[in-house]
Design a protein around this motif. Structure first.
Motif, mmCIF file in Angstrom:
data_model
loop_
_atom_site.group_PDB
_atom_site.id
_atom_site.type_symbol
_atom_site.label_atom_id
_atom_site.label_comp_id
_atom_site.label_asym_id
_atom_site.label_seq_id
_atom_site.Cartn_x
_atom_site.Cartn_y
_atom_site.Cartn_z
ATOM 1 N N LEU A 491 0.783 -1.366 -0.184
ATOM 2 C CA LEU A 491 -0.027 -0.164 0.112
ATOM 3 C C LEU A 491 0.888 1.385 0.058
ATOM 4 O O LEU A 491 0.577 2.120 -0.817
ATOM 5 N N GLU A 492 2.134 1.023 0.895
ATOM 6 C CA GLU A 492 2.812 2.241 0.729
ATOM 7 C C GLU A 492 3.480 2.632 -0.486
ATOM 8 O O GLU A 492 3.670 3.844 -0.889
ATOM 9 N N LYS A 493 3.781 1.553 -1.371
ATOM 10 C CA LYS A 493 4.430 1.770 -2.590
ATOM 11 C C LYS A 493 3.391 2.252 -3.769
ATOM 12 O O LYS A 493 3.582 3.158 -4.473
ATOM 13 N N ALA A 494 1.839 1.813 -3.596
ATOM 14 C CA ALA A 494 0.917 2.374 -4.330
ATOM 15 C C ALA A 494 0.725 3.821 -4.021
ATOM 16 O O ALA A 494 0.404 4.698 -5.009
ATOM 17 N N ASN A 495 0.758 4.233 -2.854
ATOM 18 C CA ASN A 495 0.378 5.508 -2.278
ATOM 19 C C ASN A 495 1.734 6.374 -3.098
ATOM 20 O O ASN A 495 1.569 7.708 -3.345
ATOM 21 N N GLY A 496 2.862 5.896 -2.894
ATOM 22 C CA GLY A 496 3.993 6.487 -3.779
ATOM 23 C C GLY A 496 3.648 6.671 -5.238
ATOM 24 O O GLY A 496 4.103 7.680 -5.894
ATOM 25 N N GLU A 497 3.123 5.615 -5.874
ATOM 26 C CA GLU A 497 2.687 5.756 -7.310
ATOM 27 C C GLU A 497 1.675 7.053 -7.588
ATOM 28 O O GLU A 497 1.786 7.698 -8.502
ATOM 29 N N LEU A 498 0.606 7.162 -6.596
ATOM 30 C CA LEU A 498 -0.164 8.324 -6.506
ATOM 31 C C LEU A 498 0.478 9.511 -6.355
ATOM 32 O O LEU A 498 -0.073 10.685 -7.008
ATOM 33 N N LYS A 499 1.512 9.572 -5.317
ATOM 34 C CA LYS A 499 2.374 10.849 -5.215
ATOM 35 C C LYS A 499 3.001 11.300 -6.584
ATOM 36 O O LYS A 499 3.029 12.480 -7.051
ATOM 37 N N ALA A 500 3.776 10.073 -7.014
ATOM 38 C CA ALA A 500 4.454 10.401 -8.594
ATOM 39 C C ALA A 500 3.514 10.961 -9.463
ATOM 40 O O ALA A 500 3.846 11.768 -10.408
ATOM 41 N N MET A 524 -7.770 8.762 -11.102
ATOM 42 C CA MET A 524 -8.728 8.579 -10.165
ATOM 43 C C MET A 524 -8.948 6.924 -9.613
ATOM 44 O O MET A 524 -8.992 6.926 -8.648
ATOM 45 N N HIS A 525 -8.318 6.178 -10.593
ATOM 46 C CA HIS A 525 -8.369 4.811 -10.358
ATOM 47 C C HIS A 525 -7.328 4.409 -9.424
ATOM 48 O O HIS A 525 -7.214 3.442 -8.490
ATOM 49 N N ILE A 526 -6.143 5.135 -9.612
ATOM 50 C CA ILE A 526 -5.097 4.903 -8.544
ATOM 51 C C ILE A 526 -5.386 5.156 -7.154
ATOM 52 O O ILE A 526 -5.077 4.608 -6.306
ATOM 53 N N MET A 527 -6.105 6.377 -7.050
ATOM 54 C CA MET A 527 -6.443 6.929 -5.793
ATOM 55 C C MET A 527 -7.657 5.954 -5.016
ATOM 56 O O MET A 527 -7.694 5.795 -3.967
ATOM 57 N N GLY A 528 -8.485 5.480 -6.284
ATOM 58 C CA GLY A 528 -9.527 4.593 -5.601
ATOM 59 C C GLY A 528 -8.542 3.331 -5.088
ATOM 60 O O GLY A 528 -9.213 2.633 -3.968
ATOM 61 N N ILE A 529 -7.704 2.760 -5.706
ATOM 62 C CA ILE A 529 -6.872 1.510 -5.261
ATOM 63 C C ILE A 529 -6.409 1.913 -4.001
ATOM 64 O O ILE A 529 -6.499 1.076 -3.062
ATOM 65 N N VAL A 530 -5.591 3.167 -3.821
ATOM 66 C CA VAL A 530 -5.123 3.267 -2.439
ATOM 67 C C VAL A 530 -6.156 3.627 -1.452
ATOM 68 O O VAL A 530 -5.963 3.158 -0.361
ATOM 69 N N ALA A 531 -7.175 4.188 -1.662
ATOM 70 C CA ALA A 531 -8.216 4.385 -0.618
ATOM 71 C C ALA A 531 -8.832 3.234 -0.388
ATOM 72 O O ALA A 531 -8.985 2.851 1.011
ATOM 73 N N LEU A 532 -9.144 2.107 -1.119
ATOM 74 C CA LEU A 532 -9.645 0.893 -0.793
ATOM 75 C C LEU A 532 -8.833 -0.006 0.102
ATOM 76 O O LEU A 532 -8.900 -0.788 1.090
ATOM 77 N N GLY A 533 -7.479 0.245 -0.565
ATOM 78 C CA GLY A 533 -5.858 -0.349 0.265
ATOM 79 C C GLY A 533 -5.937 0.082 1.546
ATOM 80 O O GLY A 533 -5.864 -0.654 2.775
ATOM 81 N N LEU A 534 -6.303 1.305 1.839
ATOM 82 C CA LEU A 534 -6.575 1.772 3.151
ATOM 83 C C LEU A 534 -7.457 1.129 4.133
ATOM 84 O O LEU A 534 -7.226 0.750 5.125
ATOM 85 N N MET A 535 -8.650 1.045 3.426
ATOM 86 C CA MET A 535 -9.685 0.656 4.140
ATOM 87 C C MET A 535 -9.566 -1.085 4.387
ATOM 88 O O MET A 535 -9.776 -1.473 5.507
ATOM 89 N N PHE A 571 -5.104 -6.163 -6.775
ATOM 90 C CA PHE A 571 -5.835 -4.795 -7.036
ATOM 91 C C PHE A 571 -4.390 -3.642 -6.908
ATOM 92 O O PHE A 571 -4.391 -2.859 -7.892
ATOM 93 N N ILE A 572 -3.853 -3.871 -5.818
ATOM 94 C CA ILE A 572 -2.444 -2.767 -5.509
ATOM 95 C C ILE A 572 -1.575 -2.651 -6.594
ATOM 96 O O ILE A 572 -1.156 -1.674 -7.223
ATOM 97 N N PRO A 573 -1.180 -3.802 -7.079
ATOM 98 C CA PRO A 573 -0.210 -3.998 -8.286
ATOM 99 C C PRO A 573 -0.701 -2.986 -9.602
ATOM 100 O O PRO A 573 0.233 -2.549 -10.268
ATOM 101 N N ASP A 574 -1.937 -2.713 -9.789
ATOM 102 C CA ASP A 574 -2.392 -1.963 -10.887
ATOM 103 C C ASP A 574 -2.051 -0.518 -10.842
ATOM 104 O O ASP A 574 -1.918 0.228 -11.852
ATOM 105 N N ALA A 575 -1.717 -0.080 -9.275
ATOM 106 C CA ALA A 575 -1.446 1.265 -9.517
ATOM 107 C C ALA A 575 -0.038 1.662 -10.375
ATOM 108 O O ALA A 575 0.065 2.738 -10.963
#
Length: 600
Positions: A491-500, A524-535, A571-575
């Motif tokens: 999830l941390e890595k996916a959040n990094g993708e969102l930041k990038a 929007m889909h990266i952010m959705g993945i990160v948001a659901l990952g957080l959940m 799901f998370i690898p899609d980020a």
């Protein structure tokens, strides 16, 4: 035959174990939301939706609404009785202010009730849902007199409400509206024009319908800066609240739609109808957006609801239907074939559905809590952060939530094979009903552009920075726990993708705005993945805690841990891939001339 069971166990787990709503007992509305009260409300809501609304879902889809010769509309058989029972049971009052007759309970309790309603019968749920959204606009922008005159009976369900934006020549581009509002000199205006796609525009469920209509006054700028909002009731309302004469507006026709047949989606004609301005002249779009933001969260819940009911039916079918043998050998040698559930590809679709449904439920409930905190948190800082998060999450809940909700519905239909294409199985209706959620209240491409074009830069990026910080902080804490280190790292890595991706937009969006438009959907889909990952990180931690303490349903909690792992793996690898699509830019996407799109 289709089935529906309200997911009360999962809702209670999310509210109590994940969100810990007992911590907010000192906030407005939460004092009455004791654990016993919450469970009682959800149980009764689930029972009502299962026993009253769900049985008329398929029949309503088949019958649809009927426009009569006088312009009135008749809803399907059973809808009037169900709506009367709905109001008498007090379900319209749940989250509404006590000042206007509501129960004043928190939104975090109202959202799951709305989910059950949407899953059981989306077309029915839209009638009271739109009224709630109209009330939200009047509470924020209406005058004291307008609130006194209209809100109590809308809250009680005696009167309905609608929003009238779209016209034949304009949808997203509201600056093109032609509906005119000419002042009458007595504080009212004469509203003339045609609106289309008006959900619940005319029906027989309520005594009156309060239309909120966008129009332009004679000297208004011919753009979005010249739009005003008006209350235009079906029946004029006397000072004492009684009904007066019929206003000069009518349903010209009912749209023939792909789905939600039992909701009257109307062409509305306003022929000099009397209306009263809400808020300031030329400030109508801001007033309408109060209603639209509430409606967009509601549509996100619709996506969740349709995904859940489709998923539930697919699970049951996969358990009952026997086809072929497991790849590892017969699982039930006494039978000629094994259940569909043994096949990995069927499992893929069902596990994806479970991960999306329960993840979206968590995100919607977290969003609901932010709505409550934005209004009632103790400090200004807390209220501000909650308001920022609601603003940021709304296009994600609506856009990503309905995109994935539709995916779940179509995969659930796929589980049925050919039977899923047969109307009697019910899966076609869930797919058809889910499809509209990606389109109305702002198509999902608009949601994506709202996210990247407005929400990211708002207040100097304060909201997205807060979101990044929340994810990073929770990942850092979870990485210290061996059971969650892998997931937290993913999830941390996916959040990094969102930041990038965010930084790429900042570096490349100004030089070519098409770069932003080309990547908005993916962002929007990266952010959705990160948001659901957080959940899912939160749910997994809460489930493990309950297991360690020896409480709760062991099988349910263990399933949470496995589903979290599935989300992390699938799901998370899609980020990362989505970020690379964003960084491809817009050059190839925008290169063809119009005639080059034709292959002939």
């Amino acid at each position: 035959m289709p089935v529906y069971r309200a997911p009360i166990q999962d809702t209670l787990f999310q509210l109590n174990d994940v969100l810990g709503i007992d911590r907010y007992a000192d906030l407005p509305g939460f004092a009455n939301a004791s654990p016993d009260m919450v469970e009682a409300v959800l149980t009764e809501a689930g029972k009502f939706c299962e026993e009253v609304l769900f049985p008329i879902n398929r029949s309503g889809d088949l019958e649809g609404c009927t426009r009569q010769e006088d312009g009135s509309v008749t809803t399907p058989e059973g809808f009037k009785e169900a709506y009367k029972a709905y109001c008498e049971a007090g379900w319209t009052l749940l989250n509404q202010p006590e000042e206007f007759g509501g129960q004043g309970l928190p939104h975090v309790l109202g959202f799951p009730v709305e989910e059950y309603r949407m899953a059981a019968n989306q077309a029915f749920a839209m009638y009271p849902g739109l009224t709630q959204a109209a009330v939200s606009a009047l509470l924020v922008k209406g005058s004291d007199e307008q609130k006194r005159l209209y809100v109590p009976k809308m809250v009680s369900g005696e009167w309905g409400g609608t929003m009238n934006l779209t016209e034949p020549q304009c949808g997203t581009d509201l600056g093109l509206i032609r509906t005119r509002a000419v002042p009458n000199g007595d504080g009212s205006s004469s509203i003339t024009g045609t609106k289309i796609f008006i959900s619940s525009g005319e029906h027989d469920l309520t005594d009156n319908i309060i239309h909120l209509v966008l129009a332009k006054t004679p000297d208004a700028p011919d753009s979005v800066k010249g739009i005003s909002l008006f209350i235009v009731p079906k029946y004029l309302v006397n000072d004492d609240g009684s009904l007066g004469e019929r206003n000069t507006l009518s349903c010209g026709s009912i749209e023939h739609k792909m789905g939600i047949h039992a909701n009257a989606t109307c062409v509305m004609n306003y022929d000099g109808a009397k209306g009263w301005m809400v808020g300031e002249e030329n400030k109508g779009l801001a007033a309408m957006f109060v209603m639209m933001n509430a409606a967009r969260l509601g549509v996100g819940i619709q996506g969740l609801g349709q995904a859940d009911i489709a998923y539930q039916n697919a699970v049951q079918y996969a358990q009952d239907r026997r086809q072929g043998r497991a790849l590892t050998g017969p699982q039930d040698p006494a039978q000629k074939a094994d259940p569909l559930l043994v096949h990995p590809d069927v499992r893929r679709m069902l596990m994806d559905g479970k991960a999306v449904v329960e993840g979206l439920r968590g995100l919607c409930l977290w969003g609901a809590l932010q709505v409550d905190l934005a209004h009632g948190a103790a400090s200004e800082e807390e209220r501000q952060q909650a308001d920022d998060l609601v603003s940021l999450l709304t296009p994600v809940i609506k856009g990503y939530g309905t995109d994935k909700g539709y995916d779940v519905a179509t995969n659930a239909q796929q589980v049925f094979g050919g039977h899923g294409y047969i109307e009697e199985q019910g899966m076609s209706q869930y797919v058809r009903d889910a499809r509209i959620t990606m389109i109305y209240e702002g198509a999902n491409g608009v949601q994506a552009m709202d996210l990247v074009g407005r929400k990211l830069a708002q207040n100097g990026g304060r909201a997205i920075q807060a979101f990044f910080a929340i994810v990073d902080a929770e990942c850092a804490t979870a990485k210290d726990k061996p059971a969650f280190a892998d997931f937290a790292g993913q999830l941390e890595k996916a959040n990094g993708e969102l930041k990038a991706a965010t930084m790429w937009f900042m570096a490349n969006g100004m030089t070519d705005p098409n770069n932003v438009g080309a990547g908005a959907h993916h962002y929007m889909h990266i952010m959705g993945i990160v948001a659901l990952g957080l959940m899912w990180l939160r749910m997994a931690e809460a489930a493990q805690k309950a297991l360690d303490e020896g409480r709760g349903n062991k099988a349910f909690l263990e399933a949470k841990l496995v589903t979290a792992r599935h989300f992390g793996e699938r799901f998370i690898p899609d980020a990362g891939a989505l970020r690379r699509k964003i960084e491809a830019g817009s050059e190839a996407m925008m290169a063809l001339t119009p005639d080059q799109f034709f292959a002939a």
